[in-house]
Write a protein that holds these residues in place. Structure first.
Motif, PDB file in Angstrom:
ATOM      1  N   GLY A 270      -5.529   7.629   2.592  1.00 32.76           N
ATOM      2  CA  GLY A 270      -3.930   7.145   1.974  1.00 32.76           C
ATOM      3  C   GLY A 270      -3.432   7.210   3.229  1.00 32.76           C
ATOM      4  N   VAL A 271      -4.386   6.511   4.781  1.00 31.55           N
ATOM      5  CA  VAL A 271      -3.229   6.638   6.079  1.00 31.55           C
ATOM      6  C   VAL A 271      -3.995   4.704   6.562  1.00 31.55           C
ATOM      7  CG1 VAL A 271      -3.117   6.392   8.668  1.00 31.55           C
ATOM      8  CG2 VAL A 271      -3.429   8.559   6.767  1.00 31.55           C
ATOM      9  N   SER A 272      -3.049   4.270   6.023  1.00 31.54           N
ATOM     10  CA  SER A 272      -3.413   2.773   5.925  1.00 31.54           C
ATOM     11  C   SER A 272      -3.595   2.272   7.570  1.00 31.54           C
ATOM     12  CB  SER A 272      -1.859   1.445   5.781  1.00 31.54           C
ATOM     13  OG  SER A 272      -1.203   2.188   6.959  1.00 31.54           O
ATOM     14  N   ALA A 273      -4.492   1.313   7.989  1.00 37.26           N
ATOM     15  CA  ALA A 273      -5.273   0.860   9.178  1.00 37.26           C
ATOM     16  C   ALA A 273      -4.600   0.959  10.566  1.00 37.26           C
ATOM     17  CB  ALA A 273      -6.070  -0.404   9.137  1.00 37.26           C
TER      18      ALA A 273
ATOM     19  N   THR B  22      -1.729   1.920  10.686  1.00 42.99           N
ATOM     20  CA  THR B  22      -0.672   3.088  10.973  1.00 42.99           C
ATOM     21  C   THR B  22      -1.763   4.776  11.497  1.00 42.99           C
ATOM     22  OG1 THR B  22      -0.539   4.175   9.273  1.00 42.99           O
ATOM     23  CG2 THR B  22       1.251   2.806  10.425  1.00 42.99           C
ATOM     24  N   LEU B  23      -3.022   4.789  11.460  1.00 46.92           N
ATOM     25  CA  LEU B  23      -3.901   5.589  12.009  1.00 46.92           C
ATOM     26  C   LEU B  23      -3.985   5.794  13.095  1.00 46.92           C
ATOM     27  CD1 LEU B  23      -5.993   7.135  10.654  1.00 46.92           C
ATOM     28  CD2 LEU B  23      -8.023   5.740  11.308  1.00 46.92           C
ATOM     29  N   HIS B  24      -3.490   4.318  13.890  1.00 45.02           N
ATOM     30  CA  HIS B  24      -3.614   5.238  15.851  1.00 45.02           C
ATOM     31  C   HIS B  24      -2.908   6.089  15.779  1.00 45.02           C
ATOM     32  CE1 HIS B  24      -0.020   2.334  14.695  1.00 45.02           C
ATOM     33  NE2 HIS B  24       0.518   3.023  15.845  1.00 45.02           N
ATOM     34  N   LEU B  25      -1.465   6.505  14.837  1.00 43.80           N
ATOM     35  CA  LEU B  25      -0.307   7.660  15.314  1.00 43.80           C
ATOM     36  C   LEU B  25      -1.292   8.853  15.002  1.00 43.80           C
ATOM     37  CD1 LEU B  25       2.448   6.037  12.852  1.00 43.80           C
ATOM     38  CD2 LEU B  25       1.938   5.994  14.907  1.00 43.80           C
ATOM     39  N   LEU B  26      -2.280   8.932  15.244  1.00 40.92           N
ATOM     40  CA  LEU B  26      -2.905  10.440  14.337  1.00 40.92           C
ATOM     41  C   LEU B  26      -3.407  10.892  15.898  1.00 40.92           C
ATOM     42  CD1 LEU B  26      -3.643  12.289  12.136  1.00 40.92           C
ATOM     43  CD2 LEU B  26      -5.789  11.736  12.945  1.00 40.92           C
ATOM     44  N   GLN B  27      -4.052   9.470  16.936  1.00 43.87           N
ATOM     45  CA  GLN B  27      -3.969  10.162  18.242  1.00 43.87           C
ATOM     46  C   GLN B  27      -2.931  10.397  18.945  1.00 43.87           C
ATOM     47  OE1 GLN B  27      -7.293  10.435  19.745  1.00 43.87           O
ATOM     48  NE2 GLN B  27      -5.911  11.266  21.596  1.00 43.87           N
ATOM     49  N   ASP B  28      -2.002   9.675  18.718  1.00 44.59           N
ATOM     50  CA  ASP B  28      -0.314   9.727  19.395  1.00 44.59           C
ATOM     51  C   ASP B  28       0.178  11.256  19.159  1.00 44.59           C
ATOM     52  OD1 ASP B  28      -0.679   6.756  19.844  1.00 44.59           O
ATOM     53  OD2 ASP B  28       0.997   6.106  18.376  1.00 44.59           O
TER      54      ASP B  28
ATOM     55  N   ASP C 223       3.633   9.709   4.625  1.00 46.29           N
ATOM     56  CA  ASP C 223       3.388   8.479   5.401  1.00 46.29           C
ATOM     57  C   ASP C 223       3.329   8.977   6.198  1.00 46.29           C
ATOM     58  OD1 ASP C 223       4.711   6.300   7.394  1.00 46.29           O
ATOM     59  OD2 ASP C 223       4.005   5.459   6.171  1.00 46.29           O
ATOM     60  N   LEU C 224       1.999   8.704   7.718  1.00 47.75           N
ATOM     61  CA  LEU C 224       2.000   9.396   8.763  1.00 47.75           C
ATOM     62  C   LEU C 224       3.427   8.498   9.194  1.00 47.75           C
ATOM     63  CD1 LEU C 224      -0.424  10.956  10.466  1.00 47.75           C
ATOM     64  CD2 LEU C 224      -0.745   8.011  10.909  1.00 47.75           C
ATOM     65  N   ALA C 225       3.750   8.353   9.792  1.00 51.18           N
ATOM     66  CA  ALA C 225       5.293   7.270  11.195  1.00 51.18           C
ATOM     67  C   ALA C 225       5.900   8.480   9.986  1.00 51.18           C
ATOM     68  CB  ALA C 225       5.641   6.002  10.397  1.00 51.18           C
ATOM     69  N   GLN C 226       6.152   8.850   8.833  1.00 53.33           N
ATOM     70  CA  GLN C 226       7.443   9.736   8.798  1.00 53.33           C
ATOM     71  C   GLN C 226       7.380  11.170   8.763  1.00 53.33           C
ATOM     72  OE1 GLN C 226       7.207   9.283   4.443  1.00 53.33           O
ATOM     73  NE2 GLN C 226       9.066   8.379   4.226  1.00 53.33           N
ATOM     74  N   GLY C 227       5.247  11.213   8.773  1.00 57.05           N
ATOM     75  CA  GLY C 227       5.182  12.978   9.182  1.00 57.05           C
ATOM     76  C   GLY C 227       5.353  13.254  10.834  1.00 57.05           C
ATOM     77  N   LEU C 228       5.681  11.713  11.582  1.00 58.37           N
ATOM     78  CA  LEU C 228       5.711  12.106  13.057  1.00 58.37           C
ATOM     79  C   LEU C 228       6.768  12.511  13.273  1.00 58.37           C
ATOM     80  CD1 LEU C 228       4.734  11.503  16.123  1.00 58.37           C
ATOM     81  CD2 LEU C 228       4.745   9.356  15.247  1.00 58.37           C
TER      82      LEU C 228
ATOM     83  N   VAL D 223       0.449  15.580   5.005  1.00 55.56           N
ATOM     84  CA  VAL D 223       0.926  13.940   4.508  1.00 55.56           C
ATOM     85  C   VAL D 223      -0.696  13.476   3.597  1.00 55.56           C
ATOM     86  CG1 VAL D 223       0.341  11.489   5.735  1.00 55.56           C
ATOM     87  CG2 VAL D 223       1.249  13.696   7.568  1.00 55.56           C
ATOM     88  N   SER D 224      -0.285  13.021   2.775  1.00 50.74           N
ATOM     89  CA  SER D 224      -0.668  12.646   1.551  1.00 50.74           C
ATOM     90  C   SER D 224      -0.212  12.206   1.096  1.00 50.74           C
ATOM     91  CB  SER D 224      -1.817  13.955   1.188  1.00 50.74           C
ATOM     92  OG  SER D 224      -2.665  13.418   0.606  1.00 50.74           O
ATOM     93  N   LYS D 225      -0.728  11.100   0.139  1.00 46.53           N
ATOM     94  CA  LYS D 225      -0.834  10.018  -0.866  1.00 46.53           C
ATOM     95  C   LYS D 225      -1.517  10.833  -2.687  1.00 46.53           C
ATOM     96  CE  LYS D 225       0.596   6.192   1.684  1.00 46.53           C
ATOM     97  NZ  LYS D 225       0.244   4.349   1.569  1.00 46.53           N
ATOM     98  N   ASP D 226      -2.640  11.282  -2.156  1.00 43.56           N
ATOM     99  CA  ASP D 226      -3.122  12.423  -2.983  1.00 43.56           C
ATOM    100  C   ASP D 226      -2.713  13.793  -4.170  1.00 43.56           C
ATOM    101  OD1 ASP D 226      -4.955  12.934  -4.542  1.00 43.56           O
ATOM    102  OD2 ASP D 226      -6.603  13.010  -3.488  1.00 43.56           O
ATOM    103  N   ALA D 227      -2.191  12.998  -5.263  1.00 45.63           N
ATOM    104  CA  ALA D 227      -1.311  13.978  -5.426  1.00 45.63           C
ATOM    105  C   ALA D 227      -2.498  15.877  -6.028  1.00 45.63           C
ATOM    106  CB  ALA D 227      -0.967  13.939  -7.254  1.00 45.63           C
ATOM    107  N   LYS D 228      -2.944  14.949  -6.404  1.00 49.00           N
ATOM    108  CA  LYS D 228      -4.947  16.353  -6.195  1.00 49.00           C
ATOM    109  C   LYS D 228      -4.860  17.242  -4.791  1.00 49.00           C
ATOM    110  CE  LYS D 228      -8.056  13.370  -9.815  1.00 49.00           C
ATOM    111  NZ  LYS D 228      -9.293  13.205 -10.035  1.00 49.00           N
ATOM    112  N   THR D 229      -5.052  16.396  -3.906  1.00 46.18           N
ATOM    113  CA  THR D 229      -4.599  16.970  -2.581  1.00 46.18           C
ATOM    114  C   THR D 229      -3.605  18.317  -2.849  1.00 46.18           C
ATOM    115  OG1 THR D 229      -5.506  15.628  -1.142  1.00 46.18           O
ATOM    116  CG2 THR D 229      -5.189  17.353   0.152  1.00 46.18           C
TER     117      THR D 229
END
Length: 545
Positions: free
Chosen positions: A373-376, A378-384, A349-354, A323-329
């Motif tokens: 690149g994760v918006s504040a 949707t960051l809680h989705l990481l814990q989910d 997008d993290l939601a799409q990843g989930l 999950v990344s919006k950074d092309a270099k990554t």
């Protein structure tokens, strides 16, 4: 005397050695800065940063996160009071340790300084002994506070884990009691009918009722056996054999055993062996248990058509969800994954990843998330994700200036990834996935032409007691533990088990196991073979450990 409920992590030397604690010196007079820097350096303090422009203090504090700030009071542009106010506004949770160093004196000044947020006060001209004593005292307090905060986080996490375990145990007891009660109710009910109305029942009814009692007794026996197996696995008491076995023979024996049962349902059972011979390290009995469960499910849920079993070299090693919006990554990770024969599924997008995780059927081996690149919101989705998939390895990728926050991840990588040491990123990925990278993994695939599994239930089928809700499921009366046990067995032998399915078109269960030769290889040998590190680099790294 020390008593601990939990084993807390020992503080690292870098955190406890006062000489390496970061100190920020802010004073508009260069000679004052040089004096304090000289005194502290002679005492052994090495991590010193100086600043003569007070307006840069907030930026430096954000980058350095110093354990102590030595701050002048009377400065142009921003005086010491303005600096402390700005630090309090920008870092409300940090409670910075500040010692004001000033020529101003008097009770009113001292009271105002302490009210503004300073922890202590030193008068100019600077006394060397006083400066060193106060610096040492406040650094010790800062280190102790950080250690206490870390221990509180550890205890909070342990408490949360205990609460989840208690809830899981409560749920398990509830489910088990229901699952045990269902067959027992049937057995008791039909036994009572046979006892009370035996003379009024014809022979066919009696045979039918006895058949129901027999089937429910078998179901109860399977449930108890599965529960005991699962308990042994999860408590670490299961006896595991590690012997070399021929996987092809084990699979063929299982297919041959189930042949008559498939024939009775007029379902073709075929096997395509593209290997003929392949040795793996496992327990033959447990692999037979896995194959029996998978073939039994295929038999239960296929009414017409065929079931095909194939053995072949695995086309890939692992699958990574990025999950990344950074092309270099993305550009940095892609060739690393390709070198490891790993597939990458990339989403911005993290939601799409989930969402992808939920329909992956267990076929994701590693989640990598670029936090930048994760918006504040949707960051809680990481814990989910961590709560929903506790066995899934997670690596976060952060910007260089990000503070090392407590994130639900096994590893954190700092940008730019292209600046990492050669082979380091590869070793991190290999370590997190837990499978030796190679091209000689063996894949066993069992494909049926049954009703298939709805997309939103693909991952749930490996959960305890979960059964896909179909008319066939209700008729077959399984225990709901078979696939859970199968997955635990396969994972123990460094393999993986996942499913692909299309509703109405059937399902494919994939079993992946490493061959004997690859099992014998050490990680270092694999990395050298693939050119990821040289033998000299590996020797130097191991010596450093």
């Amino acid at each position: 005397m020390e008593a601990k409920l939990f084993k807390l992590p020992e503080p690292q030397p870098e955190a406890t050695s006062l000489s390496r604690c970061p100190i920020l010196i802010v004073d508009d007079e260069p000679h004052n800065v040089d004096l304090m820097k000289c005194i502290l350096r002679r005492e052994g303090y090495t991590n010193l940063t100086t600043c003569t422009d007070s307006s840069e203090t907030v930026t430096l504090f954000s980058q350095l996160k110093p354990d102590l700030v030595l701050l002048d009071l009377n400065m142009p542009i921003m005086d010491g009071f303005a600096v402390m106010t700005s630090l309090k506004d920008n870092f409300p949770n940090d409670n910075p340790s500040i010692i004001v160093v000033t020529a101003l004196d008097g009770k009113t000044v001292r009271r105002n300084v302490l009210d503004a947020g300073a922890k202590d006060f030193i008068n100019k001209p600077i006394d060397r002994t006083e400066l060193l004593t106060r610096v040492q005292h406040h650094l010790q307090n800062s280190v102790l506070q950080k250690r206490l905060a870390q221990q509180n986080e550890t205890l909070a996490q342990a408490n949360a884990d205990l609460e989840r375990a208690n809830q899981s145990m409560s749920d398990l007891v509830s489910i088990v009691s229901h699952e045990l009660r269902t067959p027992l109710t049937s057995i008791k009910s039909f036994a009572e009918i046979l006892r009370d109305d035996h003379d009024n029942l014809d022979a066919e009814d009696r045979r039918h009722f006895l058949s129901i009692i027999d089937n429910e007794s078998d179901r109860l026996s399977r449930l108890i056996t599965d529960l005991l197996d699962l308990q042994k696995i999860q408590s670490g008491k299961m006896t595991w054999k590690t012997e070399q076995i021929e996987l092809c023979k084990t699979v063929k024996d299982a297919v041959e055993f189930f042949g008559p049962a498939f024939a009775r349902k007029n379902i073709a059972l075929t096997i395509a062996d593209n290997l003929h011979q392949c040795a793996v390290i496992a327990d033959a009995d447990k692999l037979r248990q896995v194959m029996s469960n998978l073939l039994s499910n295929a038999l239960k849920f296929t009414d017409i058509g065929e079931v095909n079993v194939t053995l072949q070299p695995a086309p890939r090693w692992a699958r990574i969800l990025l999950v990344s919006k950074d092309a270099k990554t993305n550009i940095t990770i892609a060739p690393v994954a390709e070198a490891l024969t790993a597939d990458i599924l990339a989403f911005p997008d993290l939601a799409q990843g989930l969402e992808q995780l939920d329909c992956s059927g267990g076929d994701i081996d590693l989640l990598m998330v670029d936090i930048e690149g994760v918006s504040a919101d949707t960051l809680h989705l990481l814990q989910d994700i961590r709560d929903k998939y506790p066995a899934l390895p997670i690596a976060t990728i952060t910007a260089p200036s990000n503070d090392a926050e407590n994130r639900p991840a096994q590893h954190s990588l700092r940008k730019p990834l292209s600046k990492l040491e050669p082979g380091f990123l590869e070793m991190v990925i290999i370590d997190l996935i837990g499978l030796t990278p190679n091209t000689t993994m063996i894949e066993v695939c069992i494909t049926d032409s049954g009703q298939g599994i709805p997309e939103n239930q693909l991952n749930k089928i490996f959960e305890r007691f979960h059964q896909v809700d179909t008319s066939q499921t209700r008729e077959q009366q399984g225990t709901g533990l078979g696939l859970t046990i199968c997955q635990q067995i396969v994972q123990y032998y460094n393999g993986k088990l996942w499913v692909e399915s299309t509703p109405g078109a059937g399902s494919s269960f994939h079993l992946l196991l490493p061959t004997t030769d690859e099992n014998k290889k050490k990680l270092g040998e694999i990395l050298i073979e693939k050119g990821l590190v040289t033998e000299a680099q590996l020797t130097e790294a191991l010596t450093g450990q």
